[in-house]
Design a protein around this motif. Structure first.
Motif, PDB file in Angstrom:
ATOM      1  N   SER A 102       0.714  -1.086  -0.069  1.00  0.00           N
ATOM      2  CA  SER A 102      -0.002  -0.049  -0.010  1.00  0.00           C
ATOM      3  C   SER A 102       0.913   1.234   0.023  1.00  0.00           C
ATOM      4  O   SER A 102       0.424   2.379  -0.533  1.00  0.00           O
ATOM      5  N   GLN A 103       2.322   1.055   0.438  1.00  0.00           N
ATOM      6  CA  GLN A 103       3.248   2.246   0.583  1.00  0.00           C
ATOM      7  C   GLN A 103       3.272   2.742  -0.932  1.00  0.00           C
ATOM      8  O   GLN A 103       3.099   4.100  -1.202  1.00  0.00           O
ATOM      9  N   GLN A 104       3.602   1.992  -1.966  1.00  0.00           N
ATOM     10  CA  GLN A 104       3.821   2.380  -3.279  1.00  0.00           C
ATOM     11  C   GLN A 104       2.389   2.786  -3.822  1.00  0.00           C
ATOM     12  O   GLN A 104       2.556   3.847  -4.499  1.00  0.00           O
ATOM     13  N   VAL A 105       1.387   2.371  -3.660  1.00  0.00           N
ATOM     14  CA  VAL A 105       0.135   2.749  -4.120  1.00  0.00           C
ATOM     15  C   VAL A 105      -0.378   4.133  -3.536  1.00  0.00           C
ATOM     16  O   VAL A 105      -0.889   5.100  -4.262  1.00  0.00           O
ATOM     17  N   THR A 106       0.163   4.497  -2.313  1.00  0.00           N
ATOM     18  CA  THR A 106      -0.092   5.857  -1.690  1.00  0.00           C
ATOM     19  C   THR A 106       1.065   6.669  -2.431  1.00  0.00           C
ATOM     20  O   THR A 106       0.307   7.869  -2.752  1.00  0.00           O
ATOM     21  N   VAL A 107       2.108   6.513  -2.653  1.00  0.00           N
ATOM     22  CA  VAL A 107       3.038   7.459  -3.307  1.00  0.00           C
ATOM     23  C   VAL A 107       2.386   7.762  -4.851  1.00  0.00           C
ATOM     24  O   VAL A 107       2.451   9.064  -5.201  1.00  0.00           O
ATOM     25  N   LEU A 108       1.917   6.726  -5.545  1.00  0.00           N
ATOM     26  CA  LEU A 108       1.230   7.036  -6.752  1.00  0.00           C
ATOM     27  C   LEU A 108       0.200   7.977  -6.417  1.00  0.00           C
ATOM     28  O   LEU A 108      -0.076   8.745  -7.269  1.00  0.00           O
ATOM     29  N   ALA A 109      -0.380   7.395  -5.700  1.00  0.00           N
ATOM     30  CA  ALA A 109      -1.743   8.454  -5.694  1.00  0.00           C
ATOM     31  C   ALA A 109      -1.547   9.920  -5.283  1.00  0.00           C
ATOM     32  O   ALA A 109      -2.044  10.726  -5.693  1.00  0.00           O
ATOM     33  N   TRP A 110      -0.637  10.180  -4.366  1.00  0.00           N
ATOM     34  CA  TRP A 110      -0.060  11.607  -4.034  1.00  0.00           C
ATOM     35  C   TRP A 110       0.519  12.156  -5.505  1.00  0.00           C
ATOM     36  O   TRP A 110      -0.116  13.404  -5.622  1.00  0.00           O
TER      37      TRP A 110
END
Lengths: 336, 121
Positions: free
Chosen positions: A9-17
């Motif tokens: 989810s860390q990577q997904v969060t970076v992408l989302a931001w």
């Protein structure tokens, strides 16, 4: 998703931001262009309407930005699609209308423990979920731990989750699946490694104690004796634990039809249609992640689940008396 | 004139409790009460104004609870009695279907405040 608790989810969060930021930037450019088109000086207007502006702003800019974004996004989230090693811990989660069946598997793929609407995992360890569906398409989503993955009837999809800190993380069905889709949730609980091992050992011990799949003859005999009002002469360990209330709760559970749909390991209740209740007393929630779990909500759910979650497969047992509901709820609370 | 006023106001006045017996809980106690109601899952059995879901019907609806007579049809209607009933109904009223609820004394008082503060109509 915006509060990641693991590497996926860390990577997904970076992408989302990054997407939020880029979206804001593009919106700002569009608003500025709009302002120029309406109120800007004549020279700027002419430039904005020229062929060059269309080639740069309309073709080159989106082409370059979107291509770069695609490559960067795929590289960033590569860990989501890494091949499964095969030696990860495995849990099978089956979406049903409207709850989640949870089965812990051993290395050979055999079911070791069964539970519902609650997934226990150790921290810092990837866990592979075998996602299936018993009826319609559902989608499994714990925003703190990973992306979404569809649960498709007749097919098994795999999803890896991992937590890097202990905690309780809410999950939901993320694909509309019928009337009570919104009330189809679960909890993922990440334990520190040692806590997890203790939790698992306690469950296995209990299953061994009650004699999983083998209803203890002695126990059944005991229940019958208690029911007929005779004092039990059996010096079973259970007799000292179970007071009269618990025994009658157990009898009511078996006689009122509960056992036809629910299984409780070590008893004659072995229905498979509904959630396994072997550990129901230890669950955080009731009714698939929607209610706190205690005697009060148990009574409310058993007596009138149709008001709480209309259309769910369990009928309201309002033909039972207050004492009977309380006896069943009290007995279920003991099933840890 | 005075008689006219009495005739028109009399029936209206009779509809409401005398002012001094109405309980007007403070707003933040009511807010905390509703939060405690949600956390404890009271809605599993009761329809409660201000709570969209769940609206269980196993137990009585708590609509208009501010104007209720006896608590659970049996107990004196006082805030301390209501708070005690919410925490431990079987001891307050033997035979009650409502079990002990996992709320603190403070939360029970807040829930009582919320129930007394419901729609005055």
């Amino acid at each position: 998703m915006l509060d990641p608790a693991g590497p996926y989810s860390q990577q997904v969060t970076v992408l989302a931001w990054a997407l939020f930021g880029l979206g804001f930037f593009v919106t700002a450019i569009v608003v500025a262009a709009l302002w120029i088109a309406i109120k800007g000086p004549a020279g700027w207007k002419a430039k904005l309407g020229g062929e060059r502006a269309v080639w740069i702003g309309g073709v080159a800019f989106p082409g370059v930005v979107l291509t770069a974004l695609l490559i960067w996004g795929l590289t960033l989230t590569a860990n989501l699609t890494e091949p499964i090693r095969g030696d990860e811990m495995r849990i099978r989660v089956t979406g049903e209308m409207w709850w989640f069946r949870v089965q812990y598997l051993d290395q050979s793929g055999a079911v070791v423990m069964e539970d519902a609407n609650e997934i226990h995992i150790p921290v810092d360890q990837p866990v592979v979920l075998e996602l299936e569906s018993a009826d319609v398409i559902h989608s499994f989503w714990v925003p703190h731990l990973s992306g979404k993955k569809d649960m498709i009837p007749g097919r098994r999809t795999l999803l890896r989750i991992e937590a890097d800190r202990a905690g309780e993380f809410g999950g939901v069905c993320a694909e509309y699946c019928g009337g009570q889709h919104a009330l189809m949730g679960f909890v993922a609980i990440a334990h520190e490694e040692s806590d997890y091992r203790r939790w698992r050992a306690a469950r296995i011990d209990r299953l061994a104690l009650v004699g999983d799949d083998e209803p203890a003859q002695e126990e059944q005999q005991l229940a019958k004796t208690e029911r007929s009002g005779m004092a039990s002469t059996t010096s079973s360990a259970r007799a000292s634990i179970e007071d009269a209330g618990l025994v009658s709760g157990r009898d009511l559970f078996m006689e009122s039809g509960c056992a036809a749909c629910h299984r409780i390991a070590g008893t004659e209740a072995n229905g498979l249609a509904g959630p396994d209740l072997t550990h129901v007393g230890s669950r955080r929630t009731l009714g698939a992640g929607i209610l706190p779990n205690h005697r009060g909500t148990l009574i409310g759910w058993i007596g009138d689940s149709q008001s709480i979650k209309p259309g769910n497969r369990m009928p309201s047992y309002d033909m039972l008396s207050a004492e009977e509901l309380e006896a069943i709820a009290t007995w279920l609370e003991q099933q840890k | 004139m005075a008689i006219m006023a009495l005739i028109t106001c009399g029936p209206l006045a009779a509809c409401k409790d005398p002012v001094e017996t109405r309980r007007e809980p403070v707003d933040d106690a009511k807010e905390r009460g509703l939060a405690a109601i949600k956390r404890a899952g009271c809605g599993s059995c009761h329809e409660i104004p201000g709570l969209d879901w769940p609206a269980g019907r196993l137990g009585p609806s708590l609509k208009g609870f501010d104007d209720v007579g006896l608590i659970a049809g049996a107990l004196p209607n006082r805030p301390d009695v209501l708070a005690a009933f919410i925490r431990n109904a079987p001891s307050a009223k033997p035979g009650s279907t409502m079990p002990r609820m996992p709320v603190t004394e403070g939360e029970a008082e807040d829930i009582a405040a919320y129930l007394y503060g419901l729609d005055h109509d």
